[in-house]
Write an enzyme that holds these catalytic residues in place. Structure first.
Site, PDB file in Angstrom:
ATOM      1  N   ARG A 172       0.833  -1.207   0.000  1.00  0.00           N
ATOM      2  CA  ARG A 172       0.000   0.000   0.000  1.00  0.00           C
ATOM      3  C   ARG A 172       0.870   1.260   0.000  1.00  0.00           C
ATOM      4  NH1 ARG A 172      -0.918   4.837   2.093  1.00  0.00           N
ATOM      5  NH2 ARG A 172      -0.453   4.048   4.184  1.00  0.00           N
ATOM      6  N   ASP A 173       1.486   1.603   1.104  1.00  0.00           N
ATOM      7  CA  ASP A 173       2.224   2.875   1.155  1.00  0.00           C
ATOM      8  C   ASP A 173       3.446   2.835   0.249  1.00  0.00           C
ATOM      9  OD1 ASP A 173       2.386   5.513   2.098  1.00  0.00           O
ATOM     10  OD2 ASP A 173       3.886   4.971   3.590  1.00  0.00           O
ATOM     11  N   CYS A 221       8.314   9.989  -0.785  1.00  0.00           N
ATOM     12  CA  CYS A 221       7.670  11.057  -0.033  1.00  0.00           C
ATOM     13  C   CYS A 221       7.106  12.053  -1.029  1.00  0.00           C
ATOM     14  CB  CYS A 221       8.696  11.736   0.870  1.00  0.00           C
ATOM     15  SG  CYS A 221       8.004  13.102   1.821  1.00  0.00           S
ATOM     16  N   HIS A 231       4.656   4.498  12.366  1.00  0.00           N
ATOM     17  CA  HIS A 231       4.873   4.480  10.918  1.00  0.00           C
ATOM     18  C   HIS A 231       6.002   5.458  10.610  1.00  0.00           C
ATOM     19  CE1 HIS A 231       3.332   4.264   6.665  1.00  0.00           C
ATOM     20  NE2 HIS A 231       3.843   5.480   6.603  1.00  0.00           N
ATOM     21  N   ASN A 279       9.410   4.345   3.108  1.00  0.00           N
ATOM     22  CA  ASN A 279       9.239   3.693   4.411  1.00  0.00           C
ATOM     23  C   ASN A 279      10.542   3.037   4.845  1.00  0.00           C
ATOM     24  OD1 ASN A 279       6.473   3.022   2.722  1.00  0.00           O
ATOM     25  ND2 ASN A 279       6.058   3.533   4.847  1.00  0.00           N
ATOM     26  N   HIS A 320       9.150   6.900   8.097  1.00  0.00           N
ATOM     27  CA  HIS A 320       9.837   6.989   6.811  1.00  0.00           C
ATOM     28  C   HIS A 320      11.309   7.297   7.094  1.00  0.00           C
ATOM     29  CE1 HIS A 320       6.503   7.248   3.683  1.00  0.00           C
ATOM     30  NE2 HIS A 320       5.902   6.949   4.817  1.00  0.00           N
TER      31      HIS A 320
END
Lengths: 300, 300
Positions: free
Chosen positions: B10-11, B234, B201, B243, B203
């Site tokens: 997903r991310d 990003c 979460h 991530n 990054h």
């Protein structure tokens, strides 16, 4: 406050395949001084056939500015290297020993006990000449040949180096395998044998370098090595990244409320200079991501 | 023990410019399950025009294996997204709210207060359907528009989400600006308002992500998000990394003596699969540097 020892000109450039011209190395060092660097490992006095990247050690030292408060470190492995370093006019020598027998024999061509005796000879003469003397213990966090290295083994070598005249101990994660828990264990083991200032040398080979650096500071490290741009690499992992990057470390320290004396923009400028010279993107992330808060906002 | 929530599908993929075919996404998820992943953010139920990378959300959910113990999370922003997520058969929903007013209006098209009301509606219906509900607080460590975000502001939103029916709170460093000291401050602020499990979460935009993750675990985080390969990016820093990488996190945790249930080689395999699909080197370092101790030695 923690001191950052800039090692880009030595450990960084030594592990890049590109041969950087002497003038560019001097420009990199000048940019680092402009960014606030005051202790710079400028070159290595090793055999030019073994490390061609450092073959211009004397020329680099002859060309760097002698600004007040700026101290230059030369890496040496033995008395022959010391002779050259003394003649070239360094302020400090950094002598590398290795915590594992196999690595020591392969890298230095001598046993660990022989390396300690050699260190004592180098240290005595360097101190007599008024130079600072650092003992760097390579492979303190693990060895590419022997695997795990016990903190007690590292501590034993630290004690030997302290007895032989070091005035600073640097613990190096040469192959970038350590984690913060290892840093804590090594600080505790080392504190049991010496009160000398502790410096740490981290590689970000496995993305643990910045966590290790912040943990070392939290546990009393006086100095951290870093290279502007995060240049360098690992001779045991051809595609791996190098030293922790001075700009990324500066960012992390500043946002943690810890002074380093460096300006982020100045270090990013120095990294851009050497990135241009190397012709490949450096591993440091601050130059790509931007500072925060600051230039980051898409509306500014 | 800490749980790693795999967010690569997903991310990670949402922030890659390449459009990955549905079959390759499913293969990536299958490889992640083989590596031990048991909680996987598989897709996002947002408007396909806004996020074309996630336009195949229903097809992904129809194609993934339903293995015992494997839970799939779908990201939703509102009730329309929830309708789709329910129809697609996710096990949990992750609802993103943002801790800054400007970011909330730009990203979600609503004020923070409106987002809380929307969350309450989504949460109530999701729980009634037997789904787990996570509230992710975006920009908890800083906002690309407003700069610093106060921990008290984050804590206020956490309390609102807890009151509105979340059963897990995720604090997200959406733009990758935080340091470990921020993690500690946020844990303390959040613990003052709720006992819900905390998920983080991170990054690695500025190379602080792994230090933050280890600090979060040390301070009681129940779960960490990561993407195999460290894929993603990003939206506010076009050249930045994404991530934290599942394999690099797995390595750091394992050497810290913390179990995650994942096998390093399995995650490296999943990352290699998606790296091939994306056609560009992933940011994760373990695949390049090798495990330690183990395959690293040049003599083995």
């Amino acid at each position: 406050m923690v001191e950052i020892v800039e090692v880009g000109p030595r450990d960084g450039l030594q592990n890049e395949s590109a041969l950087v011209p002497t003038a560019a190395k001097i420009a990199y060092i000048e940019a680092l001084i402009a960014a606030g660097a005051r202790r710079i490992e400028a070159t290595s006095f090793v055999h030019p056939k073994r490390v061609p990247q450092m073959a211009d050690a004397e020329a680099v030292m002859a060309g760097v500015p002698r600004a007040p408060g700026v101290r230059y470190i030369g890496l040496v492995l033995n008395e022959r290297g010391l002779d050259r370093a003394l003649a070239a006019g360094v302020d400090e020598v950094n002598v590398v020993l290795v915590a594992s027998e196999t690595f020591s024999r392969r890298n230095q061509g001598m046993s660990v006990a022989e390396a300690v005796r050699s260190f004592a000879a180098v240290s005595g003469r360097a101190r007599a000449a008024g130079l600072g003397v650092t003992a760097t213990i390579g492979a303190s966090f693990g060895c590419p040949f022997e695997g795990e290295v016990a903190p007690a083994t590292v501590a034993g070598l630290v004690r030997d180096c302290a007895d032989a005249g070091a005035d600073e101990i640097a613990l190096a994660d040469t192959i970038g395998v350590g984690v913060p828990a290892d840093v804590v264990r090594l600080v505790e083991a080392t504190r049991g044998v010496t009160d000398l200032p502790l410096r740490f040398h981290f590689h970000n080979t496995r993305n643990t370098g910045y966590a290790n650096a912040l943990t070392a500071v939290e546990h009393g490290a006086a100095a951290l090595d870093a290279s502007a741009g995060g240049i360098g690499g690992c001779p045991f992992a051809p595609n791996a990244t190098g030293n922790i990057a001075t700009e990324d470390l500066t960012y992390a320290l500043r946002r943690s409320g810890i002074a380093s004396g460096l300006t982020l923009s100045g270090v990013v400028d120095a990294a851009a200079l050497i990135e241009h010279e190397l012709g490949a993107q450096v591993p440091a992330l601050l130059g790509r991501a931007g500072d925060f808060p600051g230039e980051l906002s898409p509306e500014r």
